[in-house]
Design an enzyme around this catalytic site. Structure first.
Site, PDB file in Angstrom:
ATOM      1  N   SER A 147     -14.875  25.530  60.533  1.00  0.00           N
ATOM      2  CA  SER A 147     -13.446  25.826  60.606  1.00  0.00           C
ATOM      3  C   SER A 147     -12.963  25.493  62.013  1.00  0.00           C
ATOM      4  O   SER A 147     -13.074  24.347  62.432  1.00  0.00           O
ATOM      5  CB  SER A 147     -13.182  27.284  60.227  1.00  0.00           C
TER       6      SER A 147
ATOM      7  N   HIS B 297     -12.374  23.331  57.151  1.00  0.00           N
ATOM      8  CA  HIS B 297     -11.032  23.867  56.916  1.00  0.00           C
ATOM      9  C   HIS B 297     -10.006  22.977  57.614  1.00  0.00           C
ATOM     10  O   HIS B 297      -9.890  22.978  58.846  1.00  0.00           O
ATOM     11  CB  HIS B 297     -10.911  25.289  57.473  1.00  0.00           C
TER      12      HIS B 297
ATOM     13  N   ASP C  80     -15.981  33.019  55.762  1.00  0.00           N
ATOM     14  CA  ASP C  80     -16.209  32.001  54.740  1.00  0.00           C
ATOM     15  C   ASP C  80     -17.578  31.362  54.980  1.00  0.00           C
ATOM     16  O   ASP C  80     -17.956  31.071  56.115  1.00  0.00           O
ATOM     17  CB  ASP C  80     -15.111  30.935  54.788  1.00  0.00           C
TER      18      ASP C  80
END
Length: 351
Positions: free
Chosen positions: A165, A192, A290
């Site tokens: 991310s 992401h 996540d």
């Protein structure tokens, strides 16, 4: 032998589906200039018969019961026999199409869902066979020489899933370019990012490394020495296709799905079910948690997991969550992760 008006175009079919064999047989014999000299369901049979039969063209499926189509294609090109790929995993722009054409296939056709009703497929198949049959011996020699200089490709039995991310695009530049061009695994990157940026990320990484890199499309199968970048704002799942090979599927978004796009947990979890002990999960910098459930599932099903260490992670949230949950096998600085991936892939090749 180059066909002329007095001689039919001799075709060998390598396809394991009886239904598809009949469809191809019917389409090809609708043209009086085509003769079918053999139909075999196994790649090894095609490799054995093709040099003896010397067909003008070979129709080849890419997913066969005994071996993958890349290996068969490699043998055909080496003995200067043109091949037309006809496969459900050879959609336009797919990893299979791109690599098969790079290896010397005369053409790649995607099997339509309704074979009986698709006249365009029939016309293109016959045209592709005729084009393949006209390829000169000199051109086939050139393709064989070019192929010998390429890293060998095969459908991947090992998958590395990297989740990232915040800070991920720069960190990926320290991992993907360090992986060898003959890596015996596929790599799936779930970063992401909004949809507008993931295709550019694939292009940027591809310009830096020996691996082939592209944005993942629905239906892409995992090919060795290839890195797929999950499309932004979508949920990528790894699904089973024929003979236990894995393919990309973008699932529809519903109210029960994570709000995160792409969703690392979904990709890792589905990859774990298919690849088992041949799956490696790597979690990099990012906020939140996540990847935690995906890393857990990979470990439960026999795979291995790596988390980036705090010192090298711009944002330690995602690695920290997996480490604290006890689902990480190794905690490594970013500089050590490429070598760890190579070691895992080398070990998995011996399973």
């Amino acid at each position: 032998m180059t066909p002329n008006a007095a001689k039919p175009i001799r075709v060998l079919i390598c396809e394991d589906s009886r239904f598809m064999q009949e469809v191809l047989h019917r389409i090809l014999l609708s043209d009086p200039s085509v003769e079918i000299v053999g139909v075999v369901p196994l790649g090894r049979e095609a490799i054995k018969l093709a040099p003896t039969l010397r067909p003008d063209a070979v129709i080849l499926d890419m997913i066969l019961p005994d071996m993958d189509g890349f290996e068969v294609l490699r043998h055909l090109v080496r003995v200067h026999l043109p091949a037309v790929i006809v496969s459900a995993v050879a959609s336009p722009g797919s990893t299979v199409e791109l690599q098969a054409m790079r290896m010397g296939a005369a053409d790649c056709l995607h099997k339509p869902q309704n074979l009986n009703a698709d006249g365009r497929f029939s016309r293109r198949l016959i045209a592709s066979v005729k084009t393949a049959a006209r390829i000169s011996p000199e051109k086939m020699q050139e393709l064989a020489a070019r192929q010998s200089a390429l890293p060998q490709s095969a459908l991947a039995k090992t998958l590395v899933v990297i989740g990232a991310s915040a800070g991920g695009p720069l960190l990926l530049r320290e991992i993907i370019p360090q992986l060898p061009g003959d890596l015996r695994a596929a790599v799936l990157v779930v970063q992401h990012l909004p949809a507008a940026f993931t295709r550019q990320l694939a292009a940027d990484l591809g310009a830096l490394c020996a691996l082939r890199v592209k944005q993942a499309e629905s239906g892409d199968v995992f090919v060795e020495a290839t890195a797929l970048i999950a499309a932004g704002d979508r949920i990528l799942k790894v699904e089973w296709v024929k003979n236990n090979w894995g393919a990309v599927n973008y699932s529809s978004i519903d109210s029960s799905s994570s709000h995160i796009r792409p969703w690392i947990d979904a990709s890792m979890t589905t990859a774990a079910f298919l690849f088992g002990k041949r799956c490696l999960g790597v979690i990099l910098s990012g906020m939140g948690c996540d990847g935690l459930e995906g890393m857990r599932k990979i470990r439960e099903l026999g795979g291995r997991t790596i988390a980036q260490d705090e010192a090298s992670a711009p944002v330690f949230g995602m690695p920290k969550a997996s480490i604290e949950a006890g689902v990480v096998d190794q905690v490594l600085p970013i500089s050590a992760i490429p070598a760890a991936i190579v070691r895992f892939v080398s070990a998995a090749a011996r399973y």
